[in-house]
Design a protein around this motif. Structure first.
Motif, mmCIF file in Angstrom:
data_model
loop_
_atom_site.group_PDB
_atom_site.id
_atom_site.type_symbol
_atom_site.label_atom_id
_atom_site.label_comp_id
_atom_site.label_asym_id
_atom_site.label_seq_id
_atom_site.Cartn_x
_atom_site.Cartn_y
_atom_site.Cartn_z
ATOM 1 N N GLY A 1 0.814 -1.185 -0.199
ATOM 2 C CA GLY A 1 -0.025 0.000 0.042
ATOM 3 C C GLY A 1 0.809 1.091 -0.033
ATOM 4 O O GLY A 1 0.558 2.249 -0.861
ATOM 5 N N MET A 2 1.936 1.193 0.804
ATOM 6 C CA MET A 2 2.888 2.276 0.744
ATOM 7 C C MET A 2 3.516 2.545 -0.271
ATOM 8 O O MET A 2 3.841 3.643 -0.956
ATOM 9 C CB MET A 2 3.879 2.225 2.046
ATOM 10 C CG MET A 2 3.006 2.401 3.497
ATOM 11 S SD MET A 2 4.258 2.485 4.878
ATOM 12 C CE MET A 2 4.958 0.976 4.641
ATOM 13 N N ALA A 3 3.937 1.295 -1.180
ATOM 14 C CA ALA A 3 4.894 1.643 -2.176
ATOM 15 C C ALA A 3 3.877 2.008 -3.546
ATOM 16 O O ALA A 3 4.369 2.922 -4.220
ATOM 17 C CB ALA A 3 5.183 0.164 -2.632
ATOM 18 N N LYS A 4 2.718 1.715 -3.706
ATOM 19 C CA LYS A 4 1.735 2.320 -4.599
ATOM 20 C C LYS A 4 1.742 3.905 -4.376
ATOM 21 O O LYS A 4 1.424 4.446 -5.415
ATOM 22 C CB LYS A 4 0.614 1.482 -4.364
ATOM 23 C CG LYS A 4 0.580 0.078 -5.041
ATOM 24 C CD LYS A 4 -0.859 -0.467 -4.843
ATOM 25 C CE LYS A 4 -0.881 -1.952 -5.471
ATOM 26 N NZ LYS A 4 -2.202 -2.474 -5.365
ATOM 27 N N GLY A 5 1.497 4.291 -3.066
ATOM 28 C CA GLY A 5 1.393 5.415 -2.716
ATOM 29 C C GLY A 5 2.565 6.356 -3.186
ATOM 30 O O GLY A 5 2.467 7.401 -3.768
ATOM 31 N N LEU A 6 3.678 5.849 -2.964
ATOM 32 C CA LEU A 6 5.074 6.420 -3.440
ATOM 33 C C LEU A 6 5.110 6.767 -4.925
ATOM 34 O O LEU A 6 5.296 7.581 -5.230
ATOM 35 C CB LEU A 6 6.217 5.801 -2.689
ATOM 36 C CG LEU A 6 6.275 5.634 -1.359
ATOM 37 C CD1 LEU A 6 7.344 4.929 -0.686
ATOM 38 C CD2 LEU A 6 6.278 7.334 -0.609
ATOM 39 N N ALA A 7 4.670 5.572 -5.500
ATOM 40 C CA ALA A 7 4.632 5.489 -6.928
ATOM 41 C C ALA A 7 3.659 6.543 -7.772
ATOM 42 O O ALA A 7 3.847 7.235 -8.842
ATOM 43 C CB ALA A 7 4.528 4.082 -7.445
ATOM 44 N N ASN A 8 2.500 6.685 -6.913
ATOM 45 C CA ASN A 8 1.472 7.389 -7.740
ATOM 46 C C ASN A 8 1.973 8.992 -7.278
ATOM 47 O O ASN A 8 1.361 9.754 -7.991
ATOM 48 C CB ASN A 8 0.404 7.238 -6.758
ATOM 49 C CG ASN A 8 -0.530 6.004 -7.234
ATOM 50 O OD1 ASN A 8 -0.868 6.122 -8.230
ATOM 51 N ND2 ASN A 8 -1.333 5.238 -6.666
ATOM 52 N N MET B 1 -2.561 3.559 4.220
ATOM 53 C CA MET B 1 -1.008 4.056 4.732
ATOM 54 C C MET B 1 -0.621 4.958 3.680
ATOM 55 O O MET B 1 0.556 5.590 3.902
ATOM 56 C CB MET B 1 -0.243 2.750 4.835
ATOM 57 C CG MET B 1 -0.583 2.001 6.170
ATOM 58 S SD MET B 1 0.151 2.988 7.505
ATOM 59 C CE MET B 1 1.758 2.449 7.483
ATOM 60 N N ALA B 2 -1.154 5.094 2.434
ATOM 61 C CA ALA B 2 -0.389 5.821 1.607
ATOM 62 C C ALA B 2 -0.352 7.200 1.704
ATOM 63 O O ALA B 2 0.796 8.002 1.569
ATOM 64 C CB ALA B 2 -1.092 5.663 0.274
ATOM 65 N N GLY B 3 -1.393 7.963 2.321
ATOM 66 C CA GLY B 3 -1.157 9.507 2.440
ATOM 67 C C GLY B 3 -0.125 9.569 3.499
ATOM 68 O O GLY B 3 0.982 10.625 3.233
ATOM 69 N N THR B 4 -0.051 9.135 4.679
ATOM 70 C CA THR B 4 1.026 9.424 5.622
ATOM 71 C C THR B 4 2.319 9.132 5.054
ATOM 72 O O THR B 4 3.218 9.766 5.286
ATOM 73 C CB THR B 4 0.757 8.488 6.836
ATOM 74 O OG1 THR B 4 -0.723 8.843 7.283
ATOM 75 C CG2 THR B 4 1.749 8.951 8.029
ATOM 76 N N ALA B 5 2.496 7.813 4.323
ATOM 77 C CA ALA B 5 3.634 7.495 3.741
ATOM 78 C C ALA B 5 4.438 8.691 2.613
ATOM 79 O O ALA B 5 5.408 9.088 2.566
ATOM 80 C CB ALA B 5 3.674 6.321 2.879
ATOM 81 N N VAL B 6 3.582 9.137 2.049
ATOM 82 C CA VAL B 6 3.903 10.223 0.947
ATOM 83 C C VAL B 6 4.326 11.301 1.683
ATOM 84 O O VAL B 6 5.290 11.861 1.456
ATOM 85 C CB VAL B 6 2.797 10.537 0.071
ATOM 86 C CG1 VAL B 6 3.106 11.811 -0.883
ATOM 87 C CG2 VAL B 6 2.470 9.237 -0.876
#
Length: 255
Positions: free
Chosen positions: A23-30, A225-230
């Motif tokens: 989930g975090m990896a996809k957020g960073l990629a986006n 998790m994506a938003g906080t990760a980015v």
């Protein structure tokens, strides 16, 4: 200027081939980052990297390594540098759990959990430090847990490792602030993943007890998790270091 733009940044996500790591990896990629999925399961990591690339168009790389083994960590970091020529972001997400009452834990159980969950974060952070320092800065995000705050009767080694993650985060943040490397932690709450599905099978009533305490009224999904990760990987958090951010739907604030 978009403070959340990760274009031209290279991010490593250990354990990025499933669950919250994916989930975090996809957020960073986006957000524009090139993403390295680093894990022990080569087919699973390759599939995750291909899925991220297909979904986001990002550049991806799957690297196979055991992050609890120093030589493998060094080889993996060298492979990333050879491929992308830089490392800007590291997410230390690899982790395991052995669910037993503490009196039933063996020393091998204890050492295995501490090594995979805590020692690996130290090894990987230390390995990327020279590249980040040379580039003028970087971001390291360590994945803790709600058990960094609360104890757990069935996961003493896991809780100890995740408490250690918070203190390691603070120490690295202080040590590397002069190198413009921000080091923070995320403390995930109860996410619907393979690991927690196993826990719900092993521990009667866990699902109901957890759900009753989550203010948002639902278990989290990896995408949460994506938003906080980015944010923690981006320039938007340049003045944030040494903190542990719960992403728990209000679990820690509910009586």
């Amino acid at each position: 200027m978009n403070l959340f733009d990760l274009t031209d940044r290279v991010a490593i996500v250990t354990g990025g081939n499933g669950g919250i790591g994916l989930g975090m990896a996809k957020g960073l990629a986006n957000a524009g980052a090139s993403v390295v999925v680093l894990g022990r399961n080569e087919p699973k990591s390759q599939a995750a990297a291909e899925a991220i690339r297909a979904e986001t168009g990002a550049k991806t790389l799957a690297v196979t390594a055991d992050v609890s083994v120093p030589a493998e960590v060094d080889r993996a970091v060298a492979e990333v540098l050879d491929h992308f020529q830089r490392i800007d972001i590291l997410f230390n997400n690899a982790g395991i759990n052995i669910r037993k009452p503490p009196q039933e834990l063996t020393l091998d159980d204890w050492n295995q959990v501490l090594t995979v969950n805590l020692t690996s974060a130290f090894l990987t952070s230390k390995a990327v430090h020279p590249a980040m320092k040379q580039a003028g800065g970087g971001k390291i995000v360590n994945i803790g847990s709600m058990t960094s705050i609360f104890g757990s009767s069935f996961a003493a080694a896991y809780s100890a490792s995740k408490g250690g993650i918070v203190q390691l985060t603070k120490s690295l943040a202080m040590a590397w602030a002069a190198d413009n490397i921000q080091v923070n932690a995320i403390l995930p709450g109860w996410f619907d993943t393979e690991l927690t599905q196993q826990a719900r099978q092993q521990i009667p009533g866990l699902h109901e007890r957890v759900l009753a305490r989550i203010a948002c009224g639902r278990w989290a999904t990896p995408d949460d998790m994506a938003g906080t990760a980015v944010w923690l990987a981006s320039r938007a958090s340049d003045y944030v270091t040494g903190v542990a951010v719960p992403v728990d739907g209000g679990y820690a604030s509910t009586l």
